[in-house]
Design a protein around this motif. Structure first.
Motif, PDB file in Angstrom:
ATOM      1  N   LEU A 117      22.512  78.793   4.297  1.00 16.71           N
ATOM      2  CA  LEU A 117      21.499  77.787   4.603  1.00 16.71           C
ATOM      3  C   LEU A 117      20.242  78.241   3.876  1.00 16.71           C
ATOM      4  CD1 LEU A 117      20.417  75.360   6.275  1.00 16.71           C
ATOM      5  CD2 LEU A 117      19.921  76.999   8.109  1.00 16.71           C
ATOM      6  N   TYR A 118      19.876  77.513   2.827  1.00 14.06           N
ATOM      7  CA  TYR A 118      18.738  77.891   1.983  1.00 14.06           C
ATOM      8  C   TYR A 118      17.473  77.168   2.421  1.00 14.06           C
ATOM      9  CZ  TYR A 118      22.285  79.628  -1.252  1.00 14.06           C
ATOM     10  OH  TYR A 118      23.330  80.307  -1.814  1.00 14.06           O
ATOM     11  N   PHE A 119      16.333  77.815   2.203  1.00 10.00           N
ATOM     12  CA  PHE A 119      15.038  77.215   2.482  1.00 10.00           C
ATOM     13  C   PHE A 119      14.067  77.652   1.409  1.00 10.00           C
ATOM     14  CE2 PHE A 119      16.137  80.742   5.252  1.00 10.00           C
ATOM     15  CZ  PHE A 119      15.210  81.702   4.891  1.00 10.00           C
ATOM     16  N   HIS A 120      12.916  77.026   1.351  1.00 11.15           N
ATOM     17  CA  HIS A 120      11.926  77.316   0.320  1.00 11.15           C
ATOM     18  C   HIS A 120      11.457  78.765   0.449  1.00 11.15           C
ATOM     19  CE1 HIS A 120       8.387  77.141  -2.183  1.00 11.15           C
ATOM     20  NE2 HIS A 120       8.738  75.935  -2.586  1.00 11.15           N
ATOM     21  N   CYS A 121      11.516  79.493  -0.654  1.00 13.85           N
ATOM     22  CA  CYS A 121      11.244  80.934  -0.624  1.00 13.85           C
ATOM     23  C   CYS A 121       9.766  81.269  -0.440  1.00 13.85           C
ATOM     24  CB  CYS A 121      11.776  81.606  -1.890  1.00 13.85           C
ATOM     25  SG  CYS A 121      10.987  81.048  -3.406  1.00 13.85           S
ATOM     26  N   GLN A 122       8.864  80.322  -0.595  1.00 18.34           N
ATOM     27  CA  GLN A 122       7.441  80.619  -0.451  1.00 18.34           C
ATOM     28  C   GLN A 122       6.890  80.182   0.900  1.00 18.34           C
ATOM     29  OE1 GLN A 122       5.836  78.845  -4.003  1.00 18.34           O
ATOM     30  NE2 GLN A 122       6.257  80.683  -5.192  1.00 18.34           N
ATOM     31  N   THR A 123       7.772  79.988   1.855  1.00 17.43           N
ATOM     32  CA  THR A 123       7.343  79.670   3.213  1.00 17.43           C
ATOM     33  C   THR A 123       7.332  80.954   4.046  1.00 17.43           C
ATOM     34  OG1 THR A 123       9.601  79.288   3.995  1.00 17.43           O
ATOM     35  CG2 THR A 123       8.410  77.366   3.084  1.00 17.43           C
ATOM     36  N   LYS A 124       6.916  80.827   5.284  1.00 22.39           N
ATOM     37  CA  LYS A 124       6.929  81.948   6.229  1.00 22.39           C
ATOM     38  C   LYS A 124       8.241  82.014   7.018  1.00 22.39           C
ATOM     39  CE  LYS A 124       2.002  81.349   7.091  1.00 22.39           C
ATOM     40  NZ  LYS A 124       1.014  80.988   8.120  1.00 22.39           N
ATOM     41  N   LEU A 125       9.212  81.199   6.637  1.00 15.64           N
ATOM     42  CA  LEU A 125      10.441  81.105   7.422  1.00 15.64           C
ATOM     43  C   LEU A 125      11.203  82.426   7.482  1.00 15.64           C
ATOM     44  CD1 LEU A 125      11.629  77.567   6.327  1.00 15.64           C
ATOM     45  CD2 LEU A 125      10.824  78.236   8.598  1.00 15.64           C
ATOM     46  N   HIS A 165      17.601  76.620  16.112  1.00 20.18           N
ATOM     47  CA  HIS A 165      16.187  76.976  16.171  1.00 20.18           C
ATOM     48  C   HIS A 165      15.611  77.146  14.769  1.00 20.18           C
ATOM     49  CE1 HIS A 165      12.781  79.831  17.363  1.00 20.18           C
ATOM     50  NE2 HIS A 165      12.421  78.609  17.688  1.00 20.18           N
ATOM     51  N   CYS A 166      16.347  77.800  13.885  1.00 22.83           N
ATOM     52  CA  CYS A 166      15.891  77.984  12.503  1.00 22.83           C
ATOM     53  C   CYS A 166      15.735  76.641  11.797  1.00 22.83           C
ATOM     54  CB  CYS A 166      16.862  78.882  11.742  1.00 22.83           C
ATOM     55  SG  CYS A 166      16.904  80.596  12.315  1.00 22.83           S
ATOM     56  N   ILE A 167      16.667  75.736  12.003  1.00 26.02           N
ATOM     57  CA  ILE A 167      16.577  74.393  11.424  1.00 26.02           C
ATOM     58  C   ILE A 167      15.360  73.663  11.972  1.00 26.02           C
ATOM     59  CG2 ILE A 167      17.699  72.117  11.364  1.00 26.02           C
ATOM     60  CD1 ILE A 167      20.401  73.673  11.201  1.00 26.02           C
ATOM     61  N   THR A 168      15.127  73.783  13.275  1.00 23.04           N
ATOM     62  CA  THR A 168      13.959  73.158  13.895  1.00 23.04           C
ATOM     63  C   THR A 168      12.674  73.646  13.236  1.00 23.04           C
ATOM     64  OG1 THR A 168      15.076  72.880  16.014  1.00 23.04           O
ATOM     65  CG2 THR A 168      12.665  72.919  16.061  1.00 23.04           C
ATOM     66  N   LEU A 169      12.553  74.957  13.056  1.00 27.87           N
ATOM     67  CA  LEU A 169      11.342  75.512  12.436  1.00 27.87           C
ATOM     68  C   LEU A 169      11.177  75.007  11.000  1.00 27.87           C
ATOM     69  CD1 LEU A 169      11.418  79.178  13.791  1.00 27.87           C
ATOM     70  CD2 LEU A 169      10.009  77.254  14.578  1.00 27.87           C
ATOM     71  N   ALA A 170      12.269  74.887  10.260  1.00 25.41           N
ATOM     72  CA  ALA A 170      12.186  74.398   8.884  1.00 25.41           C
ATOM     73  C   ALA A 170      11.825  72.910   8.839  1.00 25.41           C
ATOM     74  CB  ALA A 170      13.499  74.648   8.156  1.00 25.41           C
ATOM     75  N   LEU A 171      12.456  72.107   9.686  1.00 23.92           N
ATOM     76  CA  LEU A 171      12.217  70.663   9.658  1.00 23.92           C
ATOM     77  C   LEU A 171      10.850  70.274  10.205  1.00 23.92           C
ATOM     78  CD1 LEU A 171      15.704  69.193  10.658  1.00 23.92           C
ATOM     79  CD2 LEU A 171      14.733  69.474   8.365  1.00 23.92           C
ATOM     80  N   LEU A 185       4.043  83.206  13.839  1.00 23.58           N
ATOM     81  CA  LEU A 185       5.483  83.051  14.036  1.00 23.58           C
ATOM     82  C   LEU A 185       5.887  81.575  14.100  1.00 23.58           C
ATOM     83  CD1 LEU A 185       6.489  85.883  16.521  1.00 23.58           C
ATOM     84  CD2 LEU A 185       6.937  85.736  14.074  1.00 23.58           C
ATOM     85  N   LEU A 186       5.128  80.754  13.391  1.00 22.34           N
ATOM     86  CA  LEU A 186       5.388  79.304  13.330  1.00 22.34           C
ATOM     87  C   LEU A 186       5.430  78.667  14.715  1.00 22.34           C
ATOM     88  CD1 LEU A 186       8.056  79.277  10.486  1.00 22.34           C
ATOM     89  CD2 LEU A 186       5.577  79.032  10.294  1.00 22.34           C
ATOM     90  N   GLY A 187       4.729  79.277  15.660  1.00 21.95           N
ATOM     91  CA  GLY A 187       4.669  78.729  17.003  1.00 21.95           C
ATOM     92  C   GLY A 187       5.931  78.908  17.822  1.00 21.95           C
ATOM     93  N   ALA A 188       6.840  79.751  17.324  1.00 19.45           N
ATOM     94  CA  ALA A 188       8.136  79.937  17.989  1.00 19.45           C
ATOM     95  C   ALA A 188       7.997  80.629  19.331  1.00 19.45           C
ATOM     96  CB  ALA A 188       9.077  80.720  17.106  1.00 19.45           C
TER      97      ALA A 188
END
Length: 134
Positions: A72-80, A115-121, A131-134
């Protein structure tokens, strides 16, 4: 699912295709549960990509060079990636700051990936929070 995406999924080995389709369905389910609007599905860099206006795009794929894993890939310049490491430590396998690596030999860790998908979306709404409000 449009024809180009369907054809792409049909290129995967059957046991991989079922896992990637389950991950795809989870992305759509999370977006629907959070009422994030339409999920745009396309091919980016030869991989199925999913995006909503409130988040950062997600991609899913399997590579023959890592035959026992899918990602599951996400943008590398985010805080994810940093957030996922802080929240899940050794329970999650990350490939640098760009992907969650999932073994085909184990069931999808549904709650954690959800949860990871939620934070990304919802990334655009959370990116300023610790912590992205997690």
């Amino acid at each position: 699912m449009n024809e180009a995406i369907k054809e792409h999924f049909d290129t995967y080995p059957e046991h991989v295709k079922s896992r990637l389709l389950a991950l795809r369905e989870l992305i759509f389910a999370v977006a629907a549960e959070l009422a994030l609007g339409e999920v745009e599905e396309s091919l980016k860099w030869g991989e199925p990509s999913y995006s909503v206006k409130t988040g950062t795009p997600l991609r899913i794929d399997w590579k023959a060079k890592l035959p026992e894993r899918y990602c599951l890939y996400f943008h590398c310049q985010t805080k994810l990636a940093d957030t996922f490491r802080e929240l899940y430590g050794d329970a999650i396998e990350l490939q640098s700051n760009r992907a969650i690596v999932l073994p085909l030999s184990k069931p999808l860790p549904d709650a954690m990936i959800r949860h990871c998908i939620t934070l990304a979306l919802t990334y655009q709404q959370r990116k300023h929070l610790p912590l992205l409000g997690a």
